[in-house]
Scaffold this active site. Sequence first.
Site, mmCIF file in Angstrom:
data_model
loop_
_atom_site.group_PDB
_atom_site.id
_atom_site.type_symbol
_atom_site.label_atom_id
_atom_site.label_comp_id
_atom_site.label_asym_id
_atom_site.label_seq_id
_atom_site.Cartn_x
_atom_site.Cartn_y
_atom_site.Cartn_z
ATOM 1 N N HIS A 1 -3.196 2.451 5.862
ATOM 2 C CA HIS A 1 -1.902 2.653 6.442
ATOM 3 C C HIS A 1 -1.871 1.864 7.721
ATOM 4 O O HIS A 1 -2.611 1.511 8.538
ATOM 5 C CB HIS A 1 -1.547 4.117 6.487
ATOM 6 C CG HIS A 1 -1.802 4.934 5.497
ATOM 7 N ND1 HIS A 1 -0.681 5.546 4.681
ATOM 8 C CD2 HIS A 1 -2.769 5.670 5.015
ATOM 9 C CE1 HIS A 1 -0.958 6.393 3.739
ATOM 10 N NE2 HIS A 1 -2.485 6.521 4.002
ATOM 11 N N GLU B 1 -5.580 5.323 8.951
ATOM 12 C CA GLU B 1 -4.304 4.987 9.762
ATOM 13 C C GLU B 1 -4.823 3.775 10.805
ATOM 14 O O GLU B 1 -5.754 3.766 11.669
ATOM 15 C CB GLU B 1 -3.603 5.864 10.201
ATOM 16 C CG GLU B 1 -2.809 6.884 9.530
ATOM 17 C CD GLU B 1 -1.645 6.345 8.978
ATOM 18 O OE1 GLU B 1 -0.978 5.329 9.341
ATOM 19 O OE2 GLU B 1 -0.726 7.107 8.244
ATOM 20 N N HIS C 1 -1.097 1.382 1.533
ATOM 21 C CA HIS C 1 0.029 2.570 1.287
ATOM 22 C C HIS C 1 0.904 1.732 0.151
ATOM 23 O O HIS C 1 1.411 2.219 -0.635
ATOM 24 C CB HIS C 1 0.527 2.966 2.492
ATOM 25 C CG HIS C 1 1.060 4.284 2.121
ATOM 26 N ND1 HIS C 1 1.895 4.873 3.136
ATOM 27 C CD2 HIS C 1 1.135 5.182 0.992
ATOM 28 C CE1 HIS C 1 2.342 5.963 2.809
ATOM 29 N NE2 HIS C 1 1.951 6.250 1.663
ATOM 30 N N ASP D 1 3.120 -0.234 4.238
ATOM 31 C CA ASP D 1 2.198 -0.780 5.204
ATOM 32 C C ASP D 1 0.791 -0.728 4.412
ATOM 33 O O ASP D 1 0.792 -0.119 3.090
ATOM 34 C CB ASP D 1 2.262 0.466 6.059
ATOM 35 C CG ASP D 1 2.135 1.785 5.503
ATOM 36 O OD1 ASP D 1 3.018 2.091 4.396
ATOM 37 O OD2 ASP D 1 1.193 2.496 5.900
#
Length: 197
Positions: free
Chosen positions: A41, A123, A159, A169
């Site tokens: 992400h 992330e 994602h 993303d």
Amino acid sequence: MSSSGDAALWHGGWYRHARHQASPNFGPRPPGAQIDLIVLHSISLPPGRYGGDEVAQLFTNQLDWDAHPYFQSIRGIEVSAHFFIRRHGELWQFVDCDARAWHAGASHWRGRANCNDDSIGIELEGLEGDPFEPAQYETLASLCAALAAHYPIAFVAGHEHVAPGRKADPGAGFDWPQLQRDLAWPAAHFPPADESS
């Protein structure tokens, strides 16, 4: 079974080389879940601003919703990822990898729905579509290799691939060929170019 070197890197599902800050936003994985997917992400809060504590605050339910106008649009959400890689490569961990983090939402990949059940969420501090930093790729490759030594990782996807049309993303700025080169994993581990499933 984990090797002694692998065991030295992990305490349960917590990675030794990450800074730990536990999130309350997690749950148990379903019985028999095979942790074989990494979902990548991108995130920055507010969007495009880097270096603050807002992402950690979001993942730990401590974000001041009134601190920035953008935060009103996400007010009250409860989310998490297992890991967060900052622009300079610093690695944070918020959820035990043996547990289910809340990162993918409604999703589908390799013939299975609900990717949170059997994936690790990572992330990257960044803005969807923009480039990422060399230090982030270095940390990401090291982390992916450590995850693959500890779990039966067989796939890495964005994602955007597991929730096409809903999420975009990490986006066009993420260099998938570089990650594949860094890891020296077969192409079958990665999303087909310009294709979602």
